[in-house]
Design an enzyme around this catalytic site. Structure first.
Site, mmCIF file in Angstrom:
data_model
loop_
_atom_site.group_PDB
_atom_site.id
_atom_site.type_symbol
_atom_site.label_atom_id
_atom_site.label_comp_id
_atom_site.label_asym_id
_atom_site.label_seq_id
_atom_site.Cartn_x
_atom_site.Cartn_y
_atom_site.Cartn_z
ATOM 1 N N SER A 1 -20.642 66.114 43.564
ATOM 2 C CA SER A 1 -19.999 64.589 43.481
ATOM 3 C C SER A 1 -20.237 63.801 42.346
ATOM 4 O O SER A 1 -20.047 64.442 41.373
ATOM 5 C CB SER A 1 -20.077 63.889 44.764
ATOM 6 O OG SER A 1 -19.642 64.957 45.941
ATOM 7 N N HIS B 1 -15.529 67.584 43.742
ATOM 8 C CA HIS B 1 -14.256 67.306 44.751
ATOM 9 C C HIS B 1 -13.789 65.870 44.696
ATOM 10 O O HIS B 1 -14.098 64.838 43.495
ATOM 11 C CB HIS B 1 -14.732 67.441 46.291
ATOM 12 C CG HIS B 1 -15.958 66.547 46.647
ATOM 13 N ND1 HIS B 1 -16.534 66.454 47.773
ATOM 14 C CD2 HIS B 1 -16.666 65.587 45.803
ATOM 15 C CE1 HIS B 1 -17.172 65.613 47.972
ATOM 16 N NE2 HIS B 1 -17.401 65.078 46.822
#
Length: 428
Positions: A277, A300
């Site tokens: 992330s 993501h």
């Protein structure tokens, strides 16, 4: 005085008795025949034979006789008085003599008493001097003994001090040796180009740990050290070393990224195990990034934690889309694709959109710049098992909250972290 009068009366009576005796003796001599010489006898006889004329005394003769008698009586009284005075005078003289004797006796007694007192005082003084001398000797002996004991004590203390000093020196030597053993002989290595031809990355002590969730405290920790190393030197690179980070706050991650891009000294990101992330975004968008081949990097989309009515949800969605644009566009640009293609590829890899790659594959996608075969941590000049200082670790939490509790987000912030099992719980 009464005694003196009695004596005078007694003497007067004796005088009368003596006078009477004399008169009686005269009469006896007159009546008693005495053997006298013949001539004397004849003469007396002749005289005796002459008739004595008998004349009647006249008044003048009687008066004269009386006067003579009175005169004799007065003479006798005067003699008696004189005798009495003489006797009184003698008695007074005797009293004076006695008083003188008593005075002399008293003086002698006083002299004897004074001498005795002086002797007693002298004896007392001598005894006092003797006792004082004895006490002085005892005191001197006690003082000498005390001084001896003090000297012995000082000697013992000095000996003990020497022993303690020797032990302390020995302990300090051992401690110093142990402390020295906790340090290597080498110094941190500073290289302008830390990536060697053999695939080794040389990291100096200009390094910053970045582990766990990324929030405001993490951002402050990293940014402060970037500024510090820049103030110290701008020539050699700064290393942000990620062992394991699931990402976190977009705002905090963007703060770190701005500090990285604003640094005069180059800031490199190193991934040893896992970066997801926001941590993956920092890795990809760093000036240069390095990773072990088996390190995992995960990209993501950002997550929504919004609650509210439809209008609030729409507003929050617009905010999320803007944050995602600011994050995804630079990453997609570095990869050579658009943001839409970047999202499409995420869901082509996994149905959850969690695009995960090992570092050797991530390099091909340009998520990481270099895959290293070895990392040489030259800053570890101290034994990590040695007792740590009282200073808290830079990433240590100052709160008593559990490590799986993450801080609440600031307004307009969004969460960008990998938390598939829900281990991390947001603080209420």
């Amino acid at each position: 005085m009464k005694t003196t009068t009695n004596r005078a009366l007694a003497m007067t009576a004796s005088a009368f008795i003596l006078t009477g005796s004399i008169l009686s003796a005269d009469q006896s001599q007159t009546n008693t025949p005495v053997n006298l010489p013949a001539e004397t006898k004849n003469l007396e006889k002749a005289e005796t034979e002459k008739p004595a004329p008998k004349k009647k005394p006249s008044k003048e003769e009687i008066a004269k006789a009386r006067m003579e008698k009175e005169k004799s009586r007065l003479a006798l009284e005067n003699a008696l008085a004189a005798e009495e005075s003489k006797m009184e005078l003698n008695e007074l003289r005797q009293q004076v003599s006695r008083l003188k004797l008593e005075k002399e006796l008293l003086a002698e007694t006083l002299a004897v008493a004074e001498l005795k007192q002086k002797k007693e005082m002298a004896d007392d003084a001598a005894q006092f001097r003797e006792e004082t001398a004895e006490l002085t000797r005892e005191m001197n002996v006690a003082k000498m003994q005390a001084e001896k004991m003090t000297a012995q004590l000082k000697a013992t203390q000095a000996e003990f001090g020497l022993e303690m000093s020797a032990l302390e020196r020995e302990i300090k030597t051992i401690e110093a040796k142990n402390r020295r053993d906790n340090y290597t002989q080498s110094e941190p290595v500073y290289l302008e180009e830390p990536f060697l031809d053999d695939g080794t990355l040389v990291i100096s002590d200009r390094r910053i740990d970045l582990n766990g969730p990324i929030f405001s405290g993490t951002a402050d920790h990293v940014s402060e050290r970037i500024n510090y190393f820049n103030n110290k030197d701008t020539e050699y690179p700064i290393f942000i070393v990620i062992d394991n980070s699931p990402g976190g706050s977009v705002m905090s991650g963007m703060s770190i990224m701005k500090a990285m891009h604003g640094s005069e000294a180059p800031v490199y990101v190193v991934v040893k195990t896992f970066a997801a992330s926001m941590a993956a975004s920092l890795t990809t968008l760093a000036e240069r990034s390095f990773a072990f081949p088996n390190a995992v990097i995960l990209h993501h989309q950002i997550l929504s934690g919004n609650h509210g009515n439809l209008t609030e949800t729409r507003e929050h969605t617009r905010m999320m889309e803007e944050w995602w644009r600011r994050l995804a566009n630079p990453i997609a640009k570095k990869m050579g694709i658009s943001r839409e293609e970047f999202i499409k590829k995420m869901y082509q890899e996994t149905v959850t959109g969690d695009w995960t790659e090992f570092a050797d594959q991530a390099k091909k996608l340009k998520w990481v710049d270099h895959v290293v075969s070895n990392i040489r941590e030259t800053s570890l000049v101290k034994n990590p098992d040695a007792k740590r200082s009282s200073t808290a670790s830079p990433n240590a939490s100052v709160t008593s909250t559990p490590e799986n509790i993450i801080p609440r987000l600031n307004p307009m912030d969004v969460l960008y972290m990998y938390n598939p099992d829900g281990y991390y719980q947001q603080q209420k």
